[in-house]
Design a protein around this motif. Structure first.
Motif, mmCIF file in Angstrom:
data_model
loop_
_atom_site.group_PDB
_atom_site.id
_atom_site.type_symbol
_atom_site.label_atom_id
_atom_site.label_comp_id
_atom_site.label_asym_id
_atom_site.label_seq_id
_atom_site.Cartn_x
_atom_site.Cartn_y
_atom_site.Cartn_z
ATOM 1 N N ASP A 136 0.823 -1.033 -0.016
ATOM 2 C CA ASP A 136 0.048 -0.035 0.116
ATOM 3 C C ASP A 136 0.801 1.371 -0.156
ATOM 4 N N GLU A 232 -9.694 0.734 -3.595
ATOM 5 C CA GLU A 232 -10.553 -0.142 -2.897
ATOM 6 C C GLU A 232 -11.215 0.617 -1.826
ATOM 7 N N HIS A 281 -5.677 -9.817 -4.902
ATOM 8 C CA HIS A 281 -4.494 -10.479 -4.487
ATOM 9 C C HIS A 281 -3.576 -10.754 -5.579
ATOM 10 N N ARG A 284 -0.417 -8.992 -5.066
ATOM 11 C CA ARG A 284 0.372 -9.152 -4.005
ATOM 12 C C ARG A 284 1.356 -10.363 -4.350
HETATM 13 O O1 F6P Z 1 -2.483 -4.121 3.400
HETATM 14 C C1 F6P Z 1 -2.178 -4.728 2.094
HETATM 15 C C2 F6P Z 1 -3.501 -5.164 1.609
HETATM 16 O O2 F6P Z 1 -3.039 -5.886 0.719
HETATM 17 C C3 F6P Z 1 -4.548 -4.290 1.417
HETATM 18 O O3 F6P Z 1 -4.270 -3.277 0.217
HETATM 19 C C4 F6P Z 1 -5.836 -4.976 1.444
HETATM 20 O O4 F6P Z 1 -6.856 -3.988 1.645
HETATM 21 C C5 F6P Z 1 -5.633 -5.932 2.605
HETATM 22 O O5 F6P Z 1 -4.247 -6.090 2.501
HETATM 23 C C6 F6P Z 1 -6.199 -7.247 2.048
HETATM 24 O O6 F6P Z 1 -5.972 -8.172 3.103
HETATM 25 P P1 F6P Z 1 -6.396 -9.603 2.887
HETATM 26 O O7 F6P Z 1 -4.999 -10.417 2.638
HETATM 27 O O8 F6P Z 1 -7.006 -10.240 4.509
HETATM 28 O O9 F6P Z 1 -7.238 -9.846 1.941
#
Ligand code: F6P
Length: 357
Positions: A136, A232, A281, A284
């Motif tokens: 983030d 989001e 995700h 990520r």
């Molecule tokens: O803080 C990182 C993040 O990827 C945010 O951008 C997102 O809102 C959140 O984590 C999502 O978390 P989770 O892994 O619980 O879905």
């Protein structure tokens, strides 16, 4: 006598975590004759006494890998540890005792939540060094940045490039929802890099009429499609953020869904086809960019340097491109959001990108 440092990763994963672990282990062995152990799954692994020894061979080949070889969780705060039936207990002292059983100090790799826990344990007497991570980019420290962010917004940019051609072919409005929680950094960067027409971020509440003004301006130039990047956490003026779940004690609130709401509303209001895509995700996961691998390696070695120099109570951070220590208390004092007069916001406005305001 050989010293030993413990490492753990907490909170949501971010590309570059493995590069940090690798850098810590390699510099610990090569520079300081330190041993490294890892706790599995963040502080949960400390409470459950789940330890792995990490040698240079154990971290071989992990530099380009996404995720974290140690595992992580964004629940299980030792100060408020879930023990079943909705009950929680303070397990912080137990946590300190377990870490001390195996190691002289702790390097905690995490975002604001995990670093705050690290700071509290430090104040209770545990020697702690922090290493910030978050896709983030909302680490409180001014001008600093975190690994994972570059990878996340590069992926969102690629998604925008792909959506561009299909939106154009179908003359559609396409909303790409990206992560970022309460900060609009991913949307802002990806929106500029990916040539979005509208960027909606939590820091600048939007108005549907203003978005439609932008869509109409494009139509007047015979541009029959529009690309909208939606963070989001984006909110309409006077409205609220949209969550996917209800708050409960051991499950954190999850943002998501605003992209779809905007697409549906715009479709009704403009009578033009609209679609929403949630990147989720995908931002990520996967391999870190070269930039994030380097930053993570710098942060890992710097965290090990601070540990060996016993400069506890600090996190590693960037200042003017240099890695520097910053007090944990400073890094965990809230988050860094996009200011309305941020240079990138002004740049975007100058080239005609709308923020829906
Ligand atoms: O803080 C990182 C993040 O990827 C945010 O951008 C997102 O809102 C959140 O984590 C999502 O978390 P989770 O892994 O619980 O879905």
């Amino acid at each position: 006598m050989t010293k030993r440092v413990a490492v753990l990763t907490g909170g949501g994963d971010a590309p570059g975590l493995n590069a940090v672990i690798r850098a810590i282990v390699r510099s610990a062995e090569r520079e300081y004759n330190y041993e490294v152990i890892g706790f599995k799954d963040g502080f949960k692994g400390v409470i459950e006494d789940k330890v792995v020894f990490l040698s240079e061979n154990d971290v071989s080949g992990i530099l380009p890998k996404g995720g974290t070889i140690l595992g992580t969780t964004n629940r299980d705060n030792p100060f408020d540890f879930p023990v079943g039936n909705g009950r929680t207990e303070d397990k912080s002292q137990e946590c300190i005792d377990t870490i001390r059983k195996y190691a002289d100090s702790l390097i905690v790799i995490g975002g604001d939540g995990t670093l705050s826990i690290g700071n509290k344990l430090y104040k209770m007497g545990l020697p702690v060094v922090g290493c910030p991570k978050t896709i983030d980019n909302d680490l409180r420290i001014k001008n600093s940045t975190t690994f994972g962010f570059d990878t996340a917004y590069a992926y969102a940019t690629e998604a925008l490039d792909r959506l561009h051609s299909t939106a154009e072919s179908h003359h559609r409005i396409v909303c790409l929802e990206v992560m970022g929680r309460n900060a609009g950094w991913i949307a802002l960067h990806a929106g500029i890099a990916g040539g979005a027409d509208v960027i909606l971020i939590p820091e600048i509440p939007f108005n549907y009429e203003k978005i439609i003004e932008k869509i109409n301006e494009r139509l007047s130039r015979n541009k029959k499609f529009s690309l909208i990047v939606v963070a989001e956490g984006a909110v309409p003026e006077g409205g609220n953020m949209i969550y996917q779940n209800q708050h409960s004690d051991d499950v954190p609130l999850r943002l998501g869904g605003i992209g779809n709401v905007i697409a549906q509303n715009l479709e009704k209001m403009t009578e033009r086809e609209a679609r929403a895509i949630v990147l989720g995700h995908l931002q990520r996961g996967g391999s870190p960019t070269a930039h994030d691998r380097i930053l993570a390696t710098r942060y890992g070695t710097a965290a090990m340097n601070l540990t060996a120099q016993e400069k506890y109570g600090n996190v590693v951070s960037l200042d003017n491109g240099m890695v520097v220590p910053v007090p944990l208390s400073e890094a965990t004092n809230g988050i860094k959001t996009v200011e309305k007069n941020n240079e990138l916001v002004k740049t975007a406005r100058s080239i005609g990108i709308s923020f829906g305001d």
